[in-house]
Design a protein around this motif. Structure first.
Motif, PDB file in Angstrom:
ATOM      1  N   ALA A  60     -58.821  35.856 -12.696  1.00 23.47           N
ATOM      2  CA  ALA A  60     -57.751  34.901 -12.386  1.00 23.47           C
ATOM      3  C   ALA A  60     -56.890  34.639 -13.615  1.00 23.47           C
ATOM      4  CB  ALA A  60     -58.349  33.595 -11.867  1.00 23.47           C
ATOM      5  N   ARG A  61     -57.560  34.518 -14.785  1.00 20.25           N
ATOM      6  CA  ARG A  61     -56.807  34.291 -16.022  1.00 20.25           C
ATOM      7  C   ARG A  61     -55.888  35.485 -16.321  1.00 20.25           C
ATOM      8  NH1 ARG A  61     -60.880  33.534 -19.224  1.00 20.25           N
ATOM      9  NH2 ARG A  61     -61.119  31.349 -18.717  1.00 20.25           N
ATOM     10  N   ALA A  62     -56.406  36.702 -16.158  1.00 19.68           N
ATOM     11  CA  ALA A  62     -55.590  37.902 -16.400  1.00 19.68           C
ATOM     12  C   ALA A  62     -54.446  37.986 -15.397  1.00 19.68           C
ATOM     13  CB  ALA A  62     -56.467  39.148 -16.311  1.00 19.68           C
ATOM     14  N   HIS A  63     -54.744  37.629 -14.144  1.00 19.00           N
ATOM     15  CA  HIS A  63     -53.709  37.667 -13.112  1.00 19.00           C
ATOM     16  C   HIS A  63     -52.595  36.667 -13.423  1.00 19.00           C
ATOM     17  CE1 HIS A  63     -52.065  38.375  -9.159  1.00 19.00           C
ATOM     18  NE2 HIS A  63     -52.113  37.095  -8.878  1.00 19.00           N
ATOM     19  N   MET A  64     -52.987  35.459 -13.824  1.00 19.12           N
ATOM     20  CA  MET A  64     -51.981  34.441 -14.160  1.00 19.12           C
ATOM     21  C   MET A  64     -51.181  34.858 -15.386  1.00 19.12           C
ATOM     22  SD  MET A  64     -51.821  32.171 -11.931  1.00 19.12           S
ATOM     23  CE  MET A  64     -50.738  31.073 -12.794  1.00 19.12           C
ATOM     24  N   HIS A  65     -51.850  35.468 -16.371  1.00 22.37           N
ATOM     25  CA  HIS A  65     -51.161  35.949 -17.571  1.00 22.37           C
ATOM     26  C   HIS A  65     -50.103  36.988 -17.184  1.00 22.37           C
ATOM     27  CE1 HIS A  65     -50.827  36.614 -21.874  1.00 22.37           C
ATOM     28  NE2 HIS A  65     -50.920  37.918 -21.662  1.00 22.37           N
ATOM     29  N   GLU A  66     -50.498  37.906 -16.300  1.00 22.85           N
ATOM     30  CA  GLU A  66     -49.563  38.945 -15.859  1.00 22.85           C
ATOM     31  C   GLU A  66     -48.407  38.337 -15.074  1.00 22.85           C
ATOM     32  OE1 GLU A  66     -49.670  42.963 -13.097  1.00 22.85           O
ATOM     33  OE2 GLU A  66     -51.533  42.093 -13.840  1.00 22.85           O
ATOM     34  N   ARG A  67     -48.724  37.361 -14.213  1.00 26.36           N
ATOM     35  CA  ARG A  67     -47.655  36.716 -13.436  1.00 26.36           C
ATOM     36  C   ARG A  67     -46.698  35.936 -14.332  1.00 26.36           C
ATOM     37  NH1 ARG A  67     -49.256  34.040  -7.935  1.00 26.36           N
ATOM     38  NH2 ARG A  67     -47.018  33.803  -8.053  1.00 26.36           N
ATOM     39  N   LEU A  68     -47.228  35.304 -15.387  1.00 22.10           N
ATOM     40  CA  LEU A  68     -46.351  34.587 -16.328  1.00 22.10           C
ATOM     41  C   LEU A  68     -45.417  35.557 -17.042  1.00 22.10           C
ATOM     42  CD1 LEU A  68     -48.779  31.959 -17.878  1.00 22.10           C
ATOM     43  CD2 LEU A  68     -46.735  31.500 -16.545  1.00 22.10           C
ATOM     44  N   HIS A  69     -45.979  36.730 -17.441  1.00 23.29           N
ATOM     45  CA  HIS A  69     -45.134  37.739 -18.089  1.00 23.29           C
ATOM     46  C   HIS A  69     -44.064  38.256 -17.127  1.00 23.29           C
ATOM     47  CE1 HIS A  69     -46.624  38.265 -22.117  1.00 23.29           C
ATOM     48  NE2 HIS A  69     -47.874  38.171 -21.675  1.00 23.29           N
ATOM     49  N   ASP A  70     -44.448  38.476 -15.855  1.00 26.40           N
ATOM     50  CA  ASP A  70     -43.469  38.932 -14.865  1.00 26.40           C
ATOM     51  C   ASP A  70     -42.374  37.894 -14.670  1.00 26.40           C
ATOM     52  OD1 ASP A  70     -44.854  41.264 -14.525  1.00 26.40           O
ATOM     53  OD2 ASP A  70     -45.820  40.656 -12.638  1.00 26.40           O
ATOM     54  N   ALA A  71     -42.767  36.622 -14.596  1.00 23.31           N
ATOM     55  CA  ALA A  71     -41.787  35.552 -14.408  1.00 23.31           C
ATOM     56  C   ALA A  71     -40.842  35.466 -15.607  1.00 23.31           C
ATOM     57  CB  ALA A  71     -42.495  34.220 -14.192  1.00 23.31           C
ATOM     58  N   GLU A  72     -41.406  35.598 -16.814  1.00 25.06           N
ATOM     59  CA  GLU A  72     -40.559  35.556 -18.016  1.00 25.06           C
ATOM     60  C   GLU A  72     -39.594  36.739 -18.038  1.00 25.06           C
ATOM     61  OE1 GLU A  72     -38.742  34.276 -21.300  1.00 25.06           O
ATOM     62  OE2 GLU A  72     -40.253  33.156 -20.175  1.00 25.06           O
ATOM     63  N   ARG A  73     -40.092  37.924 -17.663  1.00 26.95           N
ATOM     64  CA  ARG A  73     -39.238  39.120 -17.610  1.00 26.95           C
ATOM     65  C   ARG A  73     -38.119  38.926 -16.592  1.00 26.95           C
ATOM     66  NH1 ARG A  73     -42.916  43.033 -16.043  1.00 26.95           N
ATOM     67  NH2 ARG A  73     -44.108  42.448 -17.866  1.00 26.95           N
ATOM     68  N   GLU A  74     -38.472  38.335 -15.449  1.00 29.12           N
ATOM     69  CA  GLU A  74     -37.472  38.069 -14.397  1.00 29.12           C
ATOM     70  C   GLU A  74     -36.426  37.073 -14.894  1.00 29.12           C
ATOM     71  OE1 GLU A  74     -35.704  38.498 -10.712  1.00 29.12           O
ATOM     72  OE2 GLU A  74     -37.457  39.583 -11.449  1.00 29.12           O
ATOM     73  N   ARG A  75     -36.879  36.025 -15.587  1.00 34.49           N
ATOM     74  CA  ARG A  75     -35.918  35.032 -16.124  1.00 34.49           C
ATOM     75  C   ARG A  75     -34.976  35.678 -17.129  1.00 34.49           C
ATOM     76  NH1 ARG A  75     -40.281  31.242 -15.672  1.00 34.49           N
ATOM     77  NH2 ARG A  75     -41.059  31.804 -17.726  1.00 34.49           N
ATOM     78  N   ARG A  76     -35.541  36.551 -17.996  1.00 38.56           N
ATOM     79  CA  ARG A  76     -34.671  37.248 -18.959  1.00 38.56           C
ATOM     80  C   ARG A  76     -33.651  38.128 -18.257  1.00 38.56           C
ATOM     81  NH1 ARG A  76     -38.527  40.235 -22.157  1.00 38.56           N
ATOM     82  NH2 ARG A  76     -40.143  38.692 -22.021  1.00 38.56           N
ATOM     83  N   ALA A  77     -34.073  38.824 -17.198  1.00 38.94           N
ATOM     84  CA  ALA A  77     -33.155  39.687 -16.455  1.00 38.94           C
ATOM     85  C   ALA A  77     -32.046  38.861 -15.796  1.00 38.94           C
ATOM     86  CB  ALA A  77     -33.924  40.479 -15.395  1.00 38.94           C
ATOM     87  N   VAL A  78     -32.409  37.704 -15.248  1.00 41.83           N
ATOM     88  CA  VAL A  78     -31.407  36.837 -14.607  1.00 41.83           C
ATOM     89  C   VAL A  78     -30.436  36.304 -15.654  1.00 41.83           C
ATOM     90  CG1 VAL A  78     -31.115  34.606 -13.444  1.00 41.83           C
ATOM     91  CG2 VAL A  78     -32.818  36.228 -12.631  1.00 41.83           C
ATOM     92  N   ARG A  79     -30.970  35.889 -16.824  1.00 41.05           N
ATOM     93  CA  ARG A  79     -30.081  35.391 -17.893  1.00 41.05           C
ATOM     94  C   ARG A  79     -29.128  36.481 -18.375  1.00 41.05           C
ATOM     95  NH1 ARG A  79     -34.658  32.325 -20.088  1.00 41.05           N
ATOM     96  NH2 ARG A  79     -35.050  34.045 -21.506  1.00 41.05           N
ATOM     97  N   LEU A  80     -29.651  37.715 -18.504  1.00 45.29           N
ATOM     98  CA  LEU A  80     -28.805  38.825 -18.951  1.00 45.29           C
ATOM     99  C   LEU A  80     -27.712  39.113 -17.930  1.00 45.29           C
ATOM    100  CD1 LEU A  80     -28.348  41.062 -21.053  1.00 45.29           C
ATOM    101  CD2 LEU A  80     -29.883  42.498 -19.701  1.00 45.29           C
ATOM    102  N   ALA A  81     -28.065  39.144 -16.643  1.00 49.22           N
ATOM    103  CA  ALA A  81     -27.063  39.391 -15.598  1.00 49.22           C
ATOM    104  C   ALA A  81     -26.014  38.282 -15.592  1.00 49.22           C
ATOM    105  CB  ALA A  81     -27.752  39.484 -14.233  1.00 49.22           C
ATOM    106  N   THR A  82     -26.454  37.039 -15.752  1.00 45.46           N
ATOM    107  CA  THR A  82     -25.513  35.911 -15.788  1.00 45.46           C
ATOM    108  C   THR A  82     -24.591  36.020 -16.994  1.00 45.46           C
ATOM    109  OG1 THR A  82     -27.178  34.522 -14.729  1.00 45.46           O
ATOM    110  CG2 THR A  82     -25.350  33.389 -15.794  1.00 45.46           C
ATOM    111  N   ALA A  83     -25.139  36.380 -18.154  1.00 50.90           N
ATOM    112  CA  ALA A  83     -24.318  36.514 -19.365  1.00 50.90           C
ATOM    113  C   ALA A  83     -23.287  37.625 -19.200  1.00 50.90           C
ATOM    114  CB  ALA A  83     -25.214  36.796 -20.570  1.00 50.90           C
TER     115      ALA A  83
END
Length: 107
Positions: A60-83
């Protein structure tokens, strides 16, 4: 009522609190298998059980870690597209301002 428990109705169900078994007088000594300690087996079994209980937690800890990384990657992609979208919008506004200034100078 202070009677000792029987096999069918033991005084306590905890094996550590029960009276130790006494050797039978009808059996010759040395006929049974020699006594051995199961302490190491019990400890290893308990450790294995503890480790096995911790496996889902680690997963569960590894899964949450991976999901947090995916969410951060998604946020960066959204910020880049917005910029990039805002940069294109600013460039178009700059071109419109330049054209408007050229038209004003020409007249």
């Amino acid at each position: 009522m202070n009677t000792a428990g029987t096999i069918d109705r033991p005084l306590t169900h905890d094996p550590k609190k029960q009276a130790p078994m006494k050797p039978s007088t009808s059996e010759p000594t040395g006929s049974a298998t020699p006594e051995f300690s199961t302490h190491g087996a019990t400890v290893s079994r308990q450790n294995r059980t503890r480790e096995m209980q911790l496996i889902p937690e680690a997963l569960a800890r590894a899964h949450m870690h991976e999901r947090l990384h995916d969410a951060e990657r998604e946020r960066r992609a959204v910020r880049l597209a917005t910029a990039r979208r805002m940069q294109r919008r600013a460039e178009r506004a700059s071109l419109r301002a330049r054209r408007a200034l050229a038209m004003a100078v020409m007249q």
